[in-house]
Design an enzyme around this catalytic site. Structure first.
Site, PDB file in Angstrom:
ATOM      1  N   HIS A 139     -14.377  53.122 -25.077  1.00  0.00           N
ATOM      2  CA  HIS A 139     -14.322  51.709 -24.264  1.00  0.00           C
ATOM      3  C   HIS A 139     -14.510  51.868 -22.734  1.00  0.00           C
ATOM      4  CE1 HIS A 139     -10.653  53.645 -22.644  1.00  0.00           C
ATOM      5  NE2 HIS A 139     -10.055  52.413 -22.315  1.00  0.00           N
ATOM      6  N   ILE A 179     -13.100  41.719 -12.715  1.00  0.00           N
ATOM      7  CA  ILE A 179     -13.867  40.811 -12.965  1.00  0.00           C
ATOM      8  C   ILE A 179     -15.025  41.303 -12.096  1.00  0.00           C
ATOM      9  CG2 ILE A 179     -14.446  38.371 -12.460  1.00  0.00           C
ATOM     10  CD1 ILE A 179     -11.323  37.724 -12.548  1.00  0.00           C
ATOM     11  N   ASN A 185      -6.380  48.774 -13.990  1.00  0.00           N
ATOM     12  CA  ASN A 185      -7.862  49.089 -14.077  1.00  0.00           C
ATOM     13  C   ASN A 185      -8.601  47.606 -14.718  1.00  0.00           C
ATOM     14  OD1 ASN A 185      -6.817  48.953 -16.550  1.00  0.00           O
ATOM     15  ND2 ASN A 185      -8.238  50.688 -17.240  1.00  0.00           N
TER      16      ASN A 185
END
EC number: 6.5.1.8
Length: 393
Positions: free
Chosen positions: A322, A158, A155
């Site tokens: 997160h 960019i 996972n």
């Protein structure tokens, strides 16, 4: 949303920010961690909580005088980095495909690594301490140097994003690569062997731990801090390359100064003070959200992401989620969705659209909007981002 209190053991509770009932397996995993005698006060479960190895992903565990490697995970220091660029999206018009191709040619992804370490990598001060790490990784120095500045797989990603004010953001997600994994695996193996030799009956063999004051604890803490620093610098190296690529296309290569920069771990441990006591806080799939801390909460590759500021919620050990958290396993996602589904769900995003990333299809993740709604007492939203370029590992 306020948390739900779960009674796991007579001594220790869990406070859950998830808006759903935990599965039997998830509840048992939380109970296993909470049953350890050195766990402090309660376990905090974030809105994106889901099954992990030994400990739940999306859990925050505070401990007194001990550390559980599995409560951090094998990708030590994994986290996010984002910068807000000082220009608007018009600077990128007609250039997105070339930007993606340049990122893929400049930053290794998956199992790939750099052919050699560049000057920025070689200048990292952490290399001076490599010889002090676990002797089982001494042969990996060259690989660790070549992987510095590489993304990895799974996972990790960019992205070029646009916020609600039309400002351009650069964002990436990566960790400590092979060296962090190898360090974690070796220490976990040591912990399991110590427990076996002591005849200790753990609720899960992956919850082997180290006690403060022992050689094993000191060695793990040393390697943990090194790997966390490696991961953070790895993101810095990639971001510098990424920024230069976008600047070349957007402003003719002229260096610019970011409006805001954020670099935060979400798999790590640190000493912190909570409820007036110094404890070890391990966050596995969770971001520190002390008052005015900046953090990053990404959605899937077809969804929104958020730059946030912490509110310092004591009950969560000043933490937040997160990301969105997986809804389906990688194998289940591949069985459930087709390549046509991936193309449809990533419409408008310049990215790979092949079966190699089908397990990362947006529908495999929980809706990020719901995850954010469940933690409005943990963070405030600073910026809402939507990707226009996504490079996957």
């Amino acid at each position: 949303m306020t948390y739900e209190q779960l009674e796991l053991t007579q001594q220790t509770r869990a406070l859950s920010w998830a808006n759903h009932t935990l599965s039997q397996a998830e509840t048992q995993m939380a109970r296993n961690v909470a049953s350890l005698p050195f766990v402090f006060k309660h376990v905090a479960l974030m809105p994106d909580v889901h099954l992990g190895k030994g400990a739940l992903v999306g859990s925050v565990v505070a401990t007194k005088d001990a550390l559980i490697p599995a409560a951090i995970g094998v990708d030590i220091g994994c986290g996010m980095c984002a910068i807000q660029m000082p220009f608007k999206s018009a600077k990128l018009d007609g250039k997105l495909k070339q930007i993606r191709q340049d990122i893929e040619s400049r930053i290794p992804v998956g199992f790939n690594e750099n052919n050699e370490a560049d000057k920025q990598v070689l200048n990292w001060q952490g290399w001076q301490d490599f010889k002090h790490l676990h002797n089982g990784v001494s042969h990996l120095a060259g690989k660790a140097m070549r992987q510095m500045g590489s993304l990895g797989g799974g996972n990790h990603f960019i992205e070029v994003c646009i916020d609600e004010t039309d400002s351009v953001w650069l964002m990436l997600h990566s960790g400590s690569r092979n060296i962090g994994n190898m360090l974690a695996q070796r220490h976990m193996s040591t912990g399991r062997e110590l427990a076996r030799m002591a005849g200790e009956r753990l609720p899960d063999r992956d919850l082997a731990y180290f006690v403060e004051g022992t050689e094993e604890f000191a060695a793990y803490w040393r390697d943990l801090q090194w790997a966390q620093a490696y991961a953070k610098y790895n993101r810095d190296v990639m971001m510098a390359r990424f920024k230069a690529i976008v600047e070349r296309h957007a402003v003719g290569g002229k260096p610019t100064k970011p409006v805001l920069s954020v670099n935060c771990h979400h798999n790590y441990a640190e000493k912190e003070v909570h409820y007036g006591e110094e404890v070890y806080v391990t966050r596995k799939g969770a971001v520190r959200a002390q008052e005015n801390d900046y953090g990053i909460i990404p959605g899937s590759m077809g969804a929104k992401s958020y730059i946030v500021k912490g509110k310092g919620c004591a009950e969560s050990y000043c933490s937040c989620s997160h990301g969105a958290g997986r809804r389906l396993s990688r194998s289940k996602a591949k069985k459930t969705y087709t390549l046509d589904d991936l193309v449809q769900q990533t419409e408008g995003v310049e990215c790979r659209k092949d079966e190699g990333i089908l397990d990362e299809i947006p529908a495999a993740y929980k809706p990020i909007e719901q995850v954010m709604a469940n933690q409005n007492d943990l963070v405030e939203v600073v910026a809402t981002l939507k990707q226009v370029v996504c490079v996957k590992g």
